[in-house]
Motif scaffolding. Structure first.
Motif, PDB file in Angstrom:
ATOM      1  N   GLY A  58      17.322 -10.056  32.023  1.00 48.91           N
ATOM      2  CA  GLY A  58      18.388 -10.892  31.483  1.00 48.91           C
ATOM      3  C   GLY A  58      19.054 -10.191  30.314  1.00 48.91           C
ATOM      4  N   PRO A  59      20.224 -10.664  29.939  1.00 52.35           N
ATOM      5  CA  PRO A  59      20.959 -10.018  28.851  1.00 52.35           C
ATOM      6  C   PRO A  59      20.228 -10.132  27.521  1.00 52.35           C
ATOM      7  N   SER A  60      20.610  -9.291  26.599  1.00 55.16           N
ATOM      8  CA  SER A  60      19.974  -9.261  25.289  1.00 55.16           C
ATOM      9  C   SER A  60      20.095 -10.606  24.580  1.00 55.16           C
ATOM     10  N   GLY A  61      19.018 -11.040  23.975  1.00 57.49           N
ATOM     11  CA  GLY A  61      19.058 -12.268  23.193  1.00 57.49           C
ATOM     12  C   GLY A  61      18.835 -13.538  23.993  1.00 57.49           C
ATOM     13  N   CYS A  62      18.504 -13.400  25.290  1.00 51.29           N
ATOM     14  CA  CYS A  62      18.328 -14.614  26.091  1.00 51.29           C
ATOM     15  C   CYS A  62      16.892 -15.127  26.001  1.00 51.29           C
ATOM     16  N   GLY A  63      16.039 -14.453  25.244  1.00 50.41           N
ATOM     17  CA  GLY A  63      14.723 -15.030  24.970  1.00 50.41           C
ATOM     18  C   GLY A  63      13.579 -14.482  25.811  1.00 50.41           C
ATOM     19  N   LYS A  64      13.743 -13.309  26.401  1.00 50.41           N
ATOM     20  CA  LYS A  64      12.661 -12.748  27.221  1.00 50.41           C
ATOM     21  C   LYS A  64      11.438 -12.442  26.371  1.00 50.41           C
ATOM     22  N   SER A  65      11.669 -11.748  25.243  1.00 49.38           N
ATOM     23  CA  SER A  65      10.537 -11.420  24.371  1.00 49.38           C
ATOM     24  C   SER A  65       9.895 -12.686  23.836  1.00 49.38           C
ATOM     25  N   THR A  66      10.741 -13.639  23.502  1.00 50.90           N
ATOM     26  CA  THR A  66      10.244 -14.905  22.976  1.00 50.90           C
ATOM     27  C   THR A  66       9.300 -15.573  23.970  1.00 50.90           C
ATOM     28  N   VAL A  67       9.719 -15.624  25.238  1.00 50.29           N
ATOM     29  CA  VAL A  67       8.879 -16.241  26.268  1.00 50.29           C
ATOM     30  C   VAL A  67       7.580 -15.441  26.425  1.00 50.29           C
ATOM     31  N   LEU A  68       7.719 -14.114  26.438  1.00 48.05           N
ATOM     32  CA  LEU A  68       6.541 -13.271  26.611  1.00 48.05           C
ATOM     33  C   LEU A  68       5.521 -13.538  25.501  1.00 48.05           C
ATOM     34  N   ARG A  69       6.032 -13.653  24.282  1.00 46.11           N
ATOM     35  CA  ARG A  69       5.124 -13.857  23.147  1.00 46.11           C
ATOM     36  C   ARG A  69       4.431 -15.220  23.175  1.00 46.11           C
ATOM     37  N   CYS A  70       4.962 -16.149  23.981  1.00 46.00           N
ATOM     38  CA  CYS A  70       4.284 -17.442  24.100  1.00 46.00           C
ATOM     39  C   CYS A  70       2.940 -17.286  24.781  1.00 46.00           C
ATOM     40  N   SER A  99      11.625 -22.704  19.461  1.00 48.19           N
ATOM     41  CA  SER A  99      12.672 -22.651  18.444  1.00 48.19           C
ATOM     42  C   SER A  99      12.192 -21.874  17.237  1.00 48.19           C
ATOM     43  N   TYR A 100      13.132 -21.207  16.607  1.00 50.83           N
ATOM     44  CA  TYR A 100      12.870 -20.520  15.343  1.00 50.83           C
ATOM     45  C   TYR A 100      13.555 -21.325  14.270  1.00 50.83           C
ATOM     46  N   GLY A 101      12.761 -21.938  13.373  1.00 49.36           N
ATOM     47  CA  GLY A 101      13.365 -22.827  12.392  1.00 49.36           C
ATOM     48  C   GLY A 101      14.020 -23.976  13.125  1.00 49.36           C
ATOM     49  N   ASP A 134       6.478  -5.587  26.816  1.00 48.77           N
ATOM     50  CA  ASP A 134       7.836  -5.867  26.368  1.00 48.77           C
ATOM     51  C   ASP A 134       8.632  -4.570  26.342  1.00 48.77           C
ATOM     52  N   GLU A 135       9.432  -4.369  27.345  1.00 52.44           N
ATOM     53  CA  GLU A 135      10.223  -3.144  27.472  1.00 52.44           C
ATOM     54  C   GLU A 135       9.387  -1.901  27.156  1.00 52.44           C
ATOM     55  N   PRO A 136       8.315  -1.688  27.903  1.00 53.48           N
ATOM     56  CA  PRO A 136       7.398  -0.613  27.533  1.00 53.48           C
ATOM     57  C   PRO A 136       8.003   0.777  27.708  1.00 53.48           C
ATOM     58  N   LEU A 138       2.390 -16.165  14.877  1.00 57.76           N
ATOM     59  CA  LEU A 138       2.401 -15.305  13.695  1.00 57.76           C
ATOM     60  C   LEU A 138       3.778 -15.228  13.052  1.00 57.76           C
ATOM     61  N   ILE A 139       4.780 -15.792  13.742  1.00 59.34           N
ATOM     62  CA  ILE A 139       6.131 -15.742  13.182  1.00 59.34           C
ATOM     63  C   ILE A 139       6.383 -17.033  12.424  1.00 59.34           C
ATOM     64  N   PRO A 140       6.612 -16.932  11.103  1.00 56.48           N
ATOM     65  CA  PRO A 140       6.826 -18.158  10.330  1.00 56.48           C
ATOM     66  C   PRO A 140       8.037 -18.916  10.865  1.00 56.48           C
ATOM     67  N   LEU A 178      17.165 -23.588  18.498  1.00 52.66           N
ATOM     68  CA  LEU A 178      16.456 -23.525  19.772  1.00 52.66           C
ATOM     69  C   LEU A 178      16.782 -22.181  20.429  1.00 52.66           C
ATOM     70  N   ALA A 179      15.766 -21.372  20.697  1.00 54.28           N
ATOM     71  CA  ALA A 179      16.018 -20.042  21.254  1.00 54.28           C
ATOM     72  C   ALA A 179      15.942 -20.040  22.783  1.00 54.28           C
ATOM     73  N   VAL A 180      14.936 -20.724  23.344  1.00 54.37           N
ATOM     74  CA  VAL A 180      14.846 -20.860  24.806  1.00 54.37           C
ATOM     75  C   VAL A 180      14.477 -22.292  25.150  1.00 54.37           C
ATOM     76  N   THR A 233      12.130  -6.064  31.077  1.00 54.00           N
ATOM     77  CA  THR A 233      12.850  -4.794  31.214  1.00 54.00           C
ATOM     78  C   THR A 233      14.353  -5.015  31.303  1.00 54.00           C
ATOM     79  N   HIS A 234      15.090  -4.035  30.805  1.00 50.32           N
ATOM     80  CA  HIS A 234      16.550  -4.043  30.938  1.00 50.32           C
ATOM     81  C   HIS A 234      16.978  -3.140  32.076  1.00 50.32           C
ATOM     82  N   ASN A 235      15.986  -2.503  32.695  1.00 51.54           N
ATOM     83  CA  ASN A 235      16.298  -1.517  33.706  1.00 51.54           C
ATOM     84  C   ASN A 235      16.161  -2.180  35.079  1.00 51.54           C
TER      85      ASN A 235
HETATM   86  N1  LIG Z   1      11.338 -13.678  14.708  1.00 45.58           N
HETATM   87  C1  LIG Z   1      12.461 -14.361  14.969  1.00 45.58           C
HETATM   88  N2  LIG Z   1      12.975 -15.186  14.045  1.00 45.58           N
HETATM   89  C2  LIG Z   1      14.109 -15.867  14.290  1.00 45.58           C
HETATM   90  N3  LIG Z   1      14.807 -15.804  15.436  1.00 45.58           N
HETATM   91  C3  LIG Z   1      14.346 -14.994  16.400  1.00 45.58           C
HETATM   92  C4  LIG Z   1      13.151 -14.238  16.222  1.00 45.58           C
HETATM   93  N4  LIG Z   1      12.932 -13.533  17.345  1.00 45.58           N
HETATM   94  C5  LIG Z   1      13.937 -13.843  18.188  1.00 45.58           C
HETATM   95  N5  LIG Z   1      14.787 -14.718  17.624  1.00 45.58           N
HETATM   96  C6  LIG Z   1      15.986 -15.286  18.253  1.00 45.58           C
HETATM   97  O1  LIG Z   1      15.646 -15.779  19.516  1.00 45.58           O
HETATM   98  C7  LIG Z   1      16.599 -15.415  20.476  1.00 45.58           C
HETATM   99  C8  LIG Z   1      15.924 -14.686  21.613  1.00 45.58           C
HETATM  100  O2  LIG Z   1      15.402 -13.477  21.136  1.00 45.58           O
HETATM  101  P1  LIG Z   1      14.504 -12.524  22.005  1.00 45.58           P
HETATM  102  O3  LIG Z   1      14.050 -11.416  21.133  1.00 45.58           O
HETATM  103  O4  LIG Z   1      13.469 -13.315  22.676  1.00 45.58           O
HETATM  104  O5  LIG Z   1      15.544 -11.987  23.062  1.00 45.58           O
HETATM  105  P2  LIG Z   1      15.352 -10.900  24.187  1.00 45.58           P
HETATM  106  O6  LIG Z   1      15.765 -11.516  25.451  1.00 45.58           O
HETATM  107  O7  LIG Z   1      14.002 -10.316  24.118  1.00 45.58           O
HETATM  108  O8  LIG Z   1      16.436  -9.831  23.771  1.00 45.58           O
HETATM  109  P3  LIG Z   1      16.364  -8.244  23.923  1.00 45.58           P
HETATM  110  O9  LIG Z   1      16.620  -7.971  25.333  1.00 45.58           O
HETATM  111  O10 LIG Z   1      17.481  -7.771  23.050  1.00 45.58           O
HETATM  112  O11 LIG Z   1      15.012  -7.805  23.458  1.00 45.58           O
HETATM  113  C9  LIG Z   1      17.643 -14.579  19.772  1.00 45.58           C
HETATM  114  O12 LIG Z   1      18.766 -15.391  19.540  1.00 45.58           O
HETATM  115  C10 LIG Z   1      17.009 -14.187  18.478  1.00 45.58           C
HETATM  116  O13 LIG Z   1      17.956 -14.176  17.457  1.00 45.58           O
END
Ligand SMILES: Nc1ncnc2c1ncn2[C@@H]1O[C@H](COP(=O)(O)OP(=O)(O)OP(=O)(O)O)[C@@H](O)[C@H]1O
Ligand SMILES: [Mg+2]
Lengths: 267, 311
Positions: free
Chosen positions: A46-58, A22-24, A179-181, A65-67, A27-29, A210-212
């Protein structure tokens, strides 16, 4: 609903159990289970915003590093819980490298871009050799061997991205997160990075966002499909829909959503 | 098939007053141009005055003498015009001040941008900028009446007027400027560079010293140069705390006279207009102007040469 595959081998590089981020207060994923087998390429789609980058960064604790970011659940790397007290995130990131969506070479020479990581990690061997080996490993040596003293920023976007891959493999990690290299690259550079991934797979475990769709089906061994659903609070929450061998995800997925997404009929 | 564009409103409801817009554009342009011209003309006027008065100064004093005389005594019976007497004082004091301001300013900039939480940063940054607004006369008396007596406890040889305390206090005065401008430069370094370093297993300190500071280098250097030009041109502190005693050399413990202090001395005294003593004003002013101009040109060149472009 989770379709976790049963592997005969216990050789997992990374295992995620019930991971939520969760961010703040949002809940993101939620509740992601993901087992990443060694020396394989795993694609997260997966579609944009579904949390792929978030999971990867775990996986390399970049979310630290993200407050305001908070990770729950259990993630193990080679069987060890990465959130345990004994694990230093700085040390973890040495073993779990990362390549970012936008090429981010340091404003230093090409040589120094590679040498930096080795130096801070206390590499005692021959630096020239390491730089050459890493640049060769990232299939960019021939293009830069005559201008190692020039700035990394003087390269084209595609070259910069391969420089970043070289930088990541220079410190000899076990896992490379990407992450989407290729999202900022032209088709030819993209193809080169994909070929490169096939070579890197011999030595490393790769997780790629990847989105591809073609890229995912061409390059990966396993694919995880993420989706997001609306929450009562009006936000969006990501979750893992399905995770399986890539050919199964693309040819006979068990979920309707997956079928629609991979065939491009998603809406 | 004819493509008929359907509109929601009748065409005669749209009556742009193009003539009036164009007129207003024109007036705005003239007004802005006039204001820009005022500052350009003023600058040109200053440069021209300096130039012609300096020319007539050098009509009486040979340039060579200006450069080599060992003393600065334009108001005495035996006149000497060694500009280096003043330049040495100015350079020494600027050097001391930058030796104070560089570490203080850079460290506060790094702390603010890299270590402070956003809330602390939001509070401290304006405080820093307020500090830059303290009148210099306050700093001057602070140097003379507080810093010098304090330093004399440790340095018994220190005179009542000296470059050391003037330089230190001047350094404190320009610290907020260095800190604020460097902080802007550091803050502007894209987050993805930091992420790149962390992802390689760098600690925070390694990231800051090896990636962030080099990336912000051009901005930091230009903030330092701006601060040096500010120090060179600063008048009040040095006049009050460093004295008015032209001394050649780089001894920070004795009274000296900087270029700006000599200008104060000539212009506040009753030196008759048109005399050679009066004309030293312009010779010294030109020297000062050339020095700061050279610094600014260097800074301009440096920034252009070393600035990294991140789109
Ligand atoms: N640094 C952050 N601070 C607050 N919310 C964030 C942060 N990074 C991501 N989020 C939120 O978490 C959710 C998932 O974001 P994430 O970047 O993981 O999606 P994604 O699947 O990688 O999307 P994309 O394909 O567009 O890169 C989004 O709703 C986004 O708003
Ligand atoms: Mg993303």
């Amino acid at each position: 609903m989770q379709d976790t595959i049963v592997m005969t081998s216990t050789d997992f590089a990374i295992q995620a159990e019930k991971v939520s981020v969760s961010y703040g207060s949002t809940l993101a994923v939620k509740d992601v289970f993901l087992d990443i087998p060694k020396n394989n390429i795993v694609a997260l789609i997966g579609p944009s915003g579904c949390g792929k980058s978030t999971v990867l960064r775990c996986f390399n604790r970049m979310n630290d590093l993200i407050p305001g970011a908070r990770v729950e659940g259990r993630i193990t790397f080679n069987g060890q819980d990465i959130h345990s007290k004994q694990v230093d995130p700085v040390q973890l990131r040495r073993q779990v490298g990362m390549v970012f969506q936008r090429p981010n070479p340091f404003p230093k020479s090409i040589y120094e871009n590679i040498a930096f990581g080795a130096r801070i990690n206390g590499y005692q061997g021959n630096m020239d050799e390491l730089v050459e080996r890493s640049l060769r490993g990232a299939a960019i040596w021939d293009e830069v061997k005559d201008k190692l003293k020039e700035s990394g920023l003087s390269l084209s976007g595609g070259q910069q991205q391969r420089l970043c891959i070289a930088r990541a493999i220079a410190i000899e990690p076990e896992v490379i997160l990407m992450d989407e290299p290729c999202s900022a690259l032209d088709p030819i550079s993209t193809l080169r990075v994909e070929e490169l991934m096939q070579e890197l797979k011999q030595k490393y475990t790769i997780i790629i966002v990847t989105h591809n769709m073609q890229q995912a089906s061409r390059t990966s061994d396993y694919t995880a499909f993420f989706n997001a659903r609306a929450t009562e609070q009006g936000g969006k929450m990501g979750y893992l829909v399905e995770y399986n061998r890539t050919e199964i995800i693309f040819q006979q997925p068990s979920q309707q959503d997956t079928q629609e997404y991979v065939s491009g009929r998603f809406g | 098939m004819t493509a008929e564009i359907s509109r929601d409103t009748a065409p005669d409801l749209w009556k742009p007053n193009r003539d009036r817009s164009r007129l207003i554009e024109g007036i705005v342009k003239v007004i802005c141009g006039a204001f820009a011209a005022v500052s350009i003309i003023t600058t040109l006027g200053i440069v021209a005055t300096l130039f012609f008065e300096t020319l007539s100064f050098f009509g009486e004093v040979p340039f060579w003498q200006f450069l080599t005389d060992p003393k600065w005594t334009p108001l005495f019976a035996s006149k000497q015009f060694g500009i280096f007497v003043l330049v040495s004082a100015t350079v020494m004091i600027s050097f001391i001040s930058i030796a104070v301001a560089m570490p203080l300013g850079l460290l506060s900039a790094v702390c603010l941008s890299e270590y402070a939480t956003p809330r602390v940063r939001k509070f401290l940054k304006p405080v820093l900028e307020i500090l830059a607004g303290v009148p210099t006369v306050v700093y001057g008396y602070f140097a003379l009446l507080t810093v010098t007596p304090f330093l004399q406890i440790f340095l018994p040889g220190l005179k009542g007027f000296n470059s050391l305390s003037a330089g230190i206090v001047l350094g404190v005065m320009i610290t907020p400027m260095v800190a604020s401008l460097s902080e802007d430069a550091i803050y502007a370094v894209p987050q993805r560079l930091r992420d790149g370093a962390y992802a390689l297993g760098a600690t925070k300190r390694e990231t800051v010293t090896n990636v962030v500071l080099p990336a912000a280098l051009s901005g930091i250097v230009s903030s330092l140069i701006l601060a040096v030009s500010r120090a060179i041109g600063e008048t009040m502190i040095v006049t009050l705390a460093a004295g008015a005693n032209p001394t050649l050399g780089l001894n920070p413990f004795v009274p000296v006279m900087t270029m700006t202090a000599s200008i104060v001395q000539v212009s506040k005294g009753d030196v008759p207009h048109g005399t050679i003593g009066y004309q030293t004003l312009f010779a010294v002013g030109t020297t000062l102007f050339v020095m700061t101009l050279a610094l600014n040109i260097f800074s301009f060149w440096f920034v252009r040469r070393f600035r990294e472009k991140y789109d």
